[in-house]
Design a protein around this motif. Structure first.
Motif, PDB file in Angstrom:
ATOM      1  N   ALA A   1       0.772  -1.176  -0.012  1.00 43.10           N
ATOM      2  CA  ALA A   1       0.057  -0.001  -0.052  1.00 43.10           C
ATOM      3  C   ALA A   1       0.944   1.218   0.003  1.00 43.10           C
ATOM      4  O   ALA A   1       1.637   1.368   0.841  1.00 43.10           O
ATOM      5  CB  ALA A   1      -0.909  -0.039   1.423  1.00 43.10           C
ATOM      6  N   ILE A   2       1.139   1.923  -1.242  1.00 41.62           N
ATOM      7  CA  ILE A   2       1.944   3.175  -1.123  1.00 41.62           C
ATOM      8  C   ILE A   2       1.116   4.166  -1.042  1.00 41.62           C
ATOM      9  O   ILE A   2       0.317   4.674  -1.694  1.00 41.62           O
ATOM     10  CB  ILE A   2       2.407   2.830  -2.485  1.00 41.62           C
ATOM     11  N   ALA A   3       1.593   5.203  -0.312  1.00 42.49           N
ATOM     12  CA  ALA A   3       1.209   6.515  -0.083  1.00 42.49           C
ATOM     13  C   ALA A   3       2.028   7.696  -0.699  1.00 42.49           C
ATOM     14  O   ALA A   3       3.363   7.531  -0.472  1.00 42.49           O
ATOM     15  CB  ALA A   3       0.857   6.900   1.484  1.00 42.49           C
TER      16      ALA A   3
ATOM     17  N   PRO B   1       7.393  15.979 -11.521  1.00 45.95           N
ATOM     18  CA  PRO B   1       6.223  15.577 -11.296  1.00 45.95           C
ATOM     19  C   PRO B   1       5.556  14.441 -12.221  1.00 45.95           C
ATOM     20  O   PRO B   1       4.811  13.709 -11.730  1.00 45.95           O
ATOM     21  CB  PRO B   1       5.542  17.017 -11.949  1.00 45.95           C
ATOM     22  N   ASP B   2       6.321  14.122 -13.428  1.00 43.66           N
ATOM     23  CA  ASP B   2       5.847  12.949 -14.171  1.00 43.66           C
ATOM     24  C   ASP B   2       6.242  11.693 -13.408  1.00 43.66           C
ATOM     25  O   ASP B   2       5.483  10.778 -13.479  1.00 43.66           O
ATOM     26  CB  ASP B   2       6.547  13.230 -15.423  1.00 43.66           C
ATOM     27  N   LEU B   3       7.422  11.782 -12.865  1.00 41.00           N
ATOM     28  CA  LEU B   3       7.973  10.718 -11.864  1.00 41.00           C
ATOM     29  C   LEU B   3       6.938  10.307 -10.837  1.00 41.00           C
ATOM     30  O   LEU B   3       6.442   9.183 -10.818  1.00 41.00           O
ATOM     31  CB  LEU B   3       9.120  10.796 -11.308  1.00 41.00           C
ATOM     32  N   LYS B   4       6.443  11.289 -10.195  1.00 46.49           N
ATOM     33  CA  LYS B   4       5.395  11.127  -9.145  1.00 46.49           C
ATOM     34  C   LYS B   4       4.162  10.735  -9.768  1.00 46.49           C
ATOM     35  O   LYS B   4       3.507   9.915  -9.051  1.00 46.49           O
ATOM     36  CB  LYS B   4       5.201  12.759  -8.390  1.00 46.49           C
ATOM     37  N   ALA B   5       3.810  11.314 -11.151  1.00 46.76           N
ATOM     38  CA  ALA B   5       2.590  10.552 -11.374  1.00 46.76           C
ATOM     39  C   ALA B   5       2.486   9.277 -11.822  1.00 46.76           C
ATOM     40  O   ALA B   5       1.437   8.499 -11.617  1.00 46.76           O
ATOM     41  CB  ALA B   5       2.179  11.449 -12.631  1.00 46.76           C
ATOM     42  N   GLU B   6       3.737   8.800 -12.311  1.00 44.17           N
ATOM     43  CA  GLU B   6       3.762   7.417 -12.420  1.00 44.17           C
ATOM     44  C   GLU B   6       3.674   6.666 -11.396  1.00 44.17           C
ATOM     45  O   GLU B   6       2.868   5.392 -11.421  1.00 44.17           O
ATOM     46  CB  GLU B   6       5.419   7.278 -12.963  1.00 44.17           C
TER      47      GLU B   6
ATOM     48  N   ALA C   1       1.901   7.204  -8.384  1.00 48.43           N
ATOM     49  CA  ALA C   1       0.615   7.598  -8.137  1.00 48.43           C
ATOM     50  C   ALA C   1      -0.141   6.937  -8.803  1.00 48.43           C
ATOM     51  O   ALA C   1      -1.296   6.462  -8.407  1.00 48.43           O
ATOM     52  CB  ALA C   1       0.250   8.945  -7.933  1.00 48.43           C
ATOM     53  N   ASN C   2      -0.178   6.608 -10.114  1.00 48.43           N
ATOM     54  CA  ASN C   2      -0.852   5.802 -11.135  1.00 48.43           C
ATOM     55  C   ASN C   2      -0.842   4.191 -10.966  1.00 48.43           C
ATOM     56  O   ASN C   2      -1.528   3.598 -11.596  1.00 48.43           O
ATOM     57  CB  ASN C   2      -0.681   6.277 -12.459  1.00 48.43           C
TER      58      ASN C   2
ATOM     59  N   LEU D   1      -2.656   8.969  -4.175  1.00 51.16           N
ATOM     60  CA  LEU D   1      -2.282  10.373  -3.851  1.00 51.16           C
ATOM     61  C   LEU D   1      -2.991  10.787  -2.550  1.00 51.16           C
ATOM     62  O   LEU D   1      -4.324  10.866  -2.851  1.00 51.16           O
ATOM     63  CB  LEU D   1      -2.471  10.925  -5.194  1.00 51.16           C
ATOM     64  N   THR D   2      -2.237  11.403  -1.779  1.00 45.82           N
ATOM     65  CA  THR D   2      -2.912  11.952  -0.664  1.00 45.82           C
ATOM     66  C   THR D   2      -3.727  13.069  -0.705  1.00 45.82           C
ATOM     67  O   THR D   2      -3.476  13.976  -1.883  1.00 45.82           O
ATOM     68  CB  THR D   2      -2.083  12.171   0.626  1.00 45.82           C
TER      69      THR D   2
END
Length: 244
Positions: A48-50, A83-88, A90-91, A97-98
């Motif tokens: 479970a990844i936050a 931001p693209d790495l973070k979106a990767e 979160a997807n 995504l909190t």
């Protein structure tokens, strides 16, 4: 059936992933590799990844939150594709995504839910702030496991309130660092004794402003166990503690 759930601080993995990588493709591959390795190392059946979202109520509460010199300098060196790495991350199907809270809050809430339902979990993070969570931990930076007892989690919590958090720009008590905080808390046996000591130290340094400072720092430092679980300490409790 024995199942192990890995509670992952996704923000930490994002920074590990882009370190020394000069393009998004390489960082994305490294990100998933790091997470898979941590999962396998700890025999996790599920993760479970936050991942921290763009908003956080603490930013509205305190203008200087997470605006330390160190953080500001590190932001200047972040790649434009971060931001693209973070979106990767979160997807991913095992990530969220909190919204208006931190990844740390979500991880502690998950840990509390696991305990309530007798599920085995391990906190996967290099962030010492999460040592307020009792149980198994895995530090992916040092690649080591350790266990936090109920007493250690409480000591960690009050230690943070004494010394603040320089990285997050939370002041704590002026003049108290890790060593002094450890010495002050040494030998105290209970949650109540530690709370009393912390109240007394705030009063000793800040006088009439002690209660307000403790409430402000506590609100920023306290990691939530459930929704709307904010730091609380009544004026009566504080007055009683400093009168001892």
């Amino acid at each position: 059936e024995y199942l192990m759930i890995g509670l992952v601080d996704g923000d930490g993995f994002i920074y590990f992933a882009y370190w020394k990588k000069d393009n998004l493709t390489a960082a994305v591959a490294h990100l998933h590799e790091l997470i898979d390795n941590a999962k396998n190392e700890n025999f996790c059946d599920y993760l479970a990844i936050a991942v921290g979202g763009s908003d956080n109520w603490r930013n509205d509460f305190y203008w200087g939150y997470k605006k330390s010199v160190g953080r500001e300098n590190s932001r200047k060196t972040m790649p434009e594709w971060l931001p693209d790495l973070k979106a990767e991350l979160a997807n991913r199907s095992d990530a969220i995504l909190t919204d208006n809270i931190e990844a740390d809050d979500v991880i502690r809430m998950w840990a509390e839910q696991c305990k309530a339902h007798n599920k085995d979990y391990i906190v996967i993070s290099h962030d010492k702030d999460l040592d307020c969570i009792e149980g198994l931990h895995f530090d992916p930076r040092k690649w080591r496991n350790y266990h936090v007892s109920e007493e250690q989690s409480d000591v960690s919590y009050w230690k943070q309130l004494l010394m603040g958090d320089g990285i997050d720009n939370i002041p704590g008590i002026k003049g108290i660092g890790p060593k002094k905080a450890d010495k002050l808390l040494e030998g105290l046996q209970t949650h109540e004794e530690r709370r009393r000591l912390v109240c007394q130290e705030y009063y000793k340094v800040y006088g009439n402003e002690g209660y307000a400072n403790l409430l402000a720092n506590g609100r920023l430092l306290h990691i939530m166990r459930h929704v709307n679980d904010y730091f609380s300490l009544s004026k009566e409790e504080y007055e009683k503690a400093i009168s001892c």
